[in-house]
Design an enzyme around this catalytic site. Sequence first.
Site, PDB file in Angstrom:
ATOM      1  N   CYS A  47      36.939  31.293  18.978  1.00 46.32           N
ATOM      2  CA  CYS A  47      36.915  29.888  18.540  1.00 46.32           C
ATOM      3  C   CYS A  47      37.628  29.733  17.192  1.00 46.32           C
ATOM      4  CB  CYS A  47      35.472  29.417  18.425  1.00 46.32           C
ATOM      5  SG  CYS A  47      35.337  27.678  17.965  1.00 46.32           S
ATOM      6  N   CYS A  51      32.277  28.350  11.619  1.00 47.54           N
ATOM      7  CA  CYS A  51      30.808  28.220  11.483  1.00 47.54           C
ATOM      8  C   CYS A  51      30.254  29.602  11.115  1.00 47.54           C
ATOM      9  CB  CYS A  51      30.205  27.725  12.791  1.00 47.54           C
ATOM     10  SG  CYS A  51      31.078  26.266  13.425  1.00 47.54           S
ATOM     11  N   CYS A  54      28.200  32.059  13.470  1.00 45.04           N
ATOM     12  CA  CYS A  54      28.526  32.146  14.892  1.00 45.04           C
ATOM     13  C   CYS A  54      29.270  33.418  15.291  1.00 45.04           C
ATOM     14  CB  CYS A  54      29.348  30.927  15.308  1.00 45.04           C
ATOM     15  SG  CYS A  54      29.600  30.869  17.103  1.00 45.04           S
ATOM     16  N   CYS A  91      22.716  24.542  31.191  1.00 42.27           N
ATOM     17  CA  CYS A  91      23.500  24.184  29.999  1.00 42.27           C
ATOM     18  C   CYS A  91      24.691  25.124  29.886  1.00 42.27           C
ATOM     19  CB  CYS A  91      22.659  24.355  28.740  1.00 42.27           C
ATOM     20  SG  CYS A  91      21.054  23.591  28.835  1.00 42.27           S
ATOM     21  N   CYS A 124      23.855  19.961  31.376  1.00 42.01           N
ATOM     22  CA  CYS A 124      24.165  19.790  29.959  1.00 42.01           C
ATOM     23  C   CYS A 124      25.405  20.619  29.638  1.00 42.01           C
ATOM     24  CB  CYS A 124      22.974  20.276  29.140  1.00 42.01           C
ATOM     25  SG  CYS A 124      23.262  20.219  27.374  1.00 42.01           S
ATOM     26  N   CYS A 184      21.680  15.755  23.127  1.00 44.57           N
ATOM     27  CA  CYS A 184      20.846  16.906  22.773  1.00 44.57           C
ATOM     28  C   CYS A 184      21.361  17.345  21.411  1.00 44.57           C
ATOM     29  CB  CYS A 184      21.031  18.003  23.822  1.00 44.57           C
ATOM     30  SG  CYS A 184      20.326  19.584  23.320  1.00 44.57           S
ATOM     31  N   ARG A 256      13.073  21.678  21.775  1.00 44.71           N
ATOM     32  CA  ARG A 256      13.359  22.975  22.425  1.00 44.71           C
ATOM     33  C   ARG A 256      13.265  24.115  21.433  1.00 44.71           C
ATOM     34  NH1 ARG A 256      17.849  21.556  24.687  1.00 44.71           N
ATOM     35  NH2 ARG A 256      16.577  20.596  26.294  1.00 44.71           N
TER      36      ARG A 256
HETATM   37  N1  SAM Z   1      31.371  25.102  20.130  1.00 46.00           N
HETATM   38  C1  SAM Z   1      30.381  24.153  20.416  1.00 46.00           C
HETATM   39  C2  SAM Z   1      29.746  23.582  19.176  1.00 46.00           C
HETATM   40  O1  SAM Z   1      29.829  24.217  18.127  1.00 46.00           O
HETATM   41  O2  SAM Z   1      29.143  22.515  19.277  1.00 46.00           O
HETATM   42  C3  SAM Z   1      29.296  24.651  21.345  1.00 46.00           C
HETATM   43  C4  SAM Z   1      28.736  26.048  21.242  1.00 46.00           C
HETATM   44  S1  SAM Z   1      27.827  26.418  19.751  1.00 46.00           S
HETATM   45  C5  SAM Z   1      27.617  28.158  19.946  1.00 46.00           C
HETATM   46  C6  SAM Z   1      26.241  25.663  20.011  1.00 46.00           C
HETATM   47  C7  SAM Z   1      25.149  25.819  18.972  1.00 46.00           C
HETATM   48  O3  SAM Z   1      24.586  27.118  19.053  1.00 46.00           O
HETATM   49  C8  SAM Z   1      25.516  25.702  17.521  1.00 46.00           C
HETATM   50  O4  SAM Z   1      25.632  24.379  17.099  1.00 46.00           O
HETATM   51  C9  SAM Z   1      24.314  26.356  16.843  1.00 46.00           C
HETATM   52  O5  SAM Z   1      23.295  25.405  16.618  1.00 46.00           O
HETATM   53  C10 SAM Z   1      23.844  27.373  17.876  1.00 46.00           C
HETATM   54  N2  SAM Z   1      24.114  28.734  17.430  1.00 46.00           N
HETATM   55  C11 SAM Z   1      25.291  29.380  17.450  1.00 46.00           C
HETATM   56  N3  SAM Z   1      25.186  30.625  16.950  1.00 46.00           N
HETATM   57  C12 SAM Z   1      23.894  30.794  16.586  1.00 46.00           C
HETATM   58  C13 SAM Z   1      23.169  31.852  15.993  1.00 46.00           C
HETATM   59  N4  SAM Z   1      23.756  32.997  15.659  1.00 46.00           N
HETATM   60  N5  SAM Z   1      21.850  31.694  15.761  1.00 46.00           N
HETATM   61  C14 SAM Z   1      21.253  30.523  16.100  1.00 46.00           C
HETATM   62  N6  SAM Z   1      21.892  29.474  16.656  1.00 46.00           N
HETATM   63  C15 SAM Z   1      23.198  29.592  16.894  1.00 46.00           C
HETATM   64 FE1  SF4 Z   2      33.106  27.556  17.512  1.00 41.75          FE
HETATM   65 FE2  SF4 Z   2      30.767  28.809  17.230  1.00 41.75          FE
HETATM   66 FE3  SF4 Z   2      31.409  26.792  15.592  1.00 41.75          FE
HETATM   67 FE4  SF4 Z   2      30.860  26.272  18.174  1.00 41.75          FE
HETATM   68  S1  SF4 Z   2      29.434  27.083  16.653  1.00 41.75           S
HETATM   69  S2  SF4 Z   2      32.561  25.431  16.953  1.00 41.75           S
HETATM   70  S3  SF4 Z   2      31.673  28.136  19.140  1.00 41.75           S
HETATM   71  S4  SF4 Z   2      32.476  28.775  15.748  1.00 41.75           S
END
Ligand code: SAM
Ligand code: SF4
Length: 331
Positions: A47, A51, A54, A91, A124, A184, A256
């Site tokens: 990606c 973030c 992530c 989802c 979802c 959500c 959730r």
């Molecule tokens: N890329 C899209 C986005 O950012 O909206 C969808 C996938 S993203 C992985 C979805 C959510 O997963 C993030 O907004 C975050 O809240 C959660 N998430 C991701 N990595 C995580 C982690 N290491 N621990 C807890 N929650 C996590």
């Molecule tokens: Fe990309 Fe992870 Fe951020 Fe979603 S949460 S936009 S998958 S870096």
Amino acid sequence: MHFDELQRLYQLPLFDLLKQARAVHEANWPKNEVQLCTLLSIKTGGCSEDCSYCAQSARYDTPVENERLLSCGAVMERAQAARDNGSTRFCMGAAWKGVRDGTQKFDEVLEIVRNVSQLGMEVCVTLGELGPVEAKKLREAGVTAYNHNIDTSPEHYPNIVTTHTFQDRLNTIGHVQDAGMSVCCGGILGLGETVDDRLRMVEVLSNLDPQPESVPINSLVPIAGTPMGGNDPIDTFGLVRMIAVARIAVPGAKVRLSAGRAQLSEEAQALCFFAGANSIFYGDKLLTTTNPQAQADLALLEKLGMTPQMPFTDVPAPAKATEEEAALVEA
Ligand code: SAM
Ligand code: SF4
Ligand code: DTB
């Protein structure tokens, strides 16, 4: 709900807070049910966004292997298995900044959604940023809810992500609402935020109009190689308090208990359910990290006298708290 009121609730003695949350929960969700949702990463890793929690950001060297978008057939196999296991919501997550109409990948996602939505589960997706056209097409294809988290307070957000803004997240949520999909939307605890940041996040969630249909509360799963990989685990009572506050602030939502459940004892999870959590991710894997075994979850629900919730495939997003509900909180 106003920040001051959320602070007042949060600071109550734990059992007083739980008592209020339980009253709101029972008024809205009288059945002792838990929604079972299965997650599938349909496009993993690589990606563009940064973030800092992530595993799927291309900017960090994490244990995740990149994979291209799964085929419709592969997703359908997993969706059917989820339904056969008793999931009522499927989802699908993609590691994208967002999607754009007219691209091949978006067409492929629409095809996947059209197929999965035939299975009778809530559908979802979480694909990142959307505009109004993409939102409308997803809704027409059969998406019932769109997951797009705000993750933390508006103030703390720039410390966590720099490649998009908090306002970008709100804009996407607005497009989802305008298209008539349920929202959500929740966040993560453990990103180095203060309790006030957590409450500011709940304030934003509770003031969305309509309120979210579901609120995922994730505990950070620290991922080696990310800037948050060494963060301390969150305190369980802090998690329970946040669930209670979310339950009171967004009474009609499914709250959730999301990422991080594998690190919680059965007793801690029971306290979260008592405080107002009524939905979990079900199945051995989240997107890239582990979740409790499905059999262990069913056994826990049985021990607690709770049952899996039936699906709602055609419900509008819940409205704001009624005056009666607000009065209950003040009582
Ligand atoms: N890329 C899209 C986005 O950012 O909206 C969808 C996938 S993203 C992985 C979805 C959510 O997963 C993030 O907004 C975050 O809240 C959660 N998430 C991701 N990595 C995580 C982690 N290491 N621990 C807890 N929650 C996590
Ligand atoms: Fe990309 Fe992870 Fe951020 Fe979603 S949460 S936009 S998958 S870096
Ligand atoms: C949400 O709030 N939590 C889920 C879902 N929405 C997409 C994702 C949790 C991801 C946990 C880390 C991982 O498995 O990579």
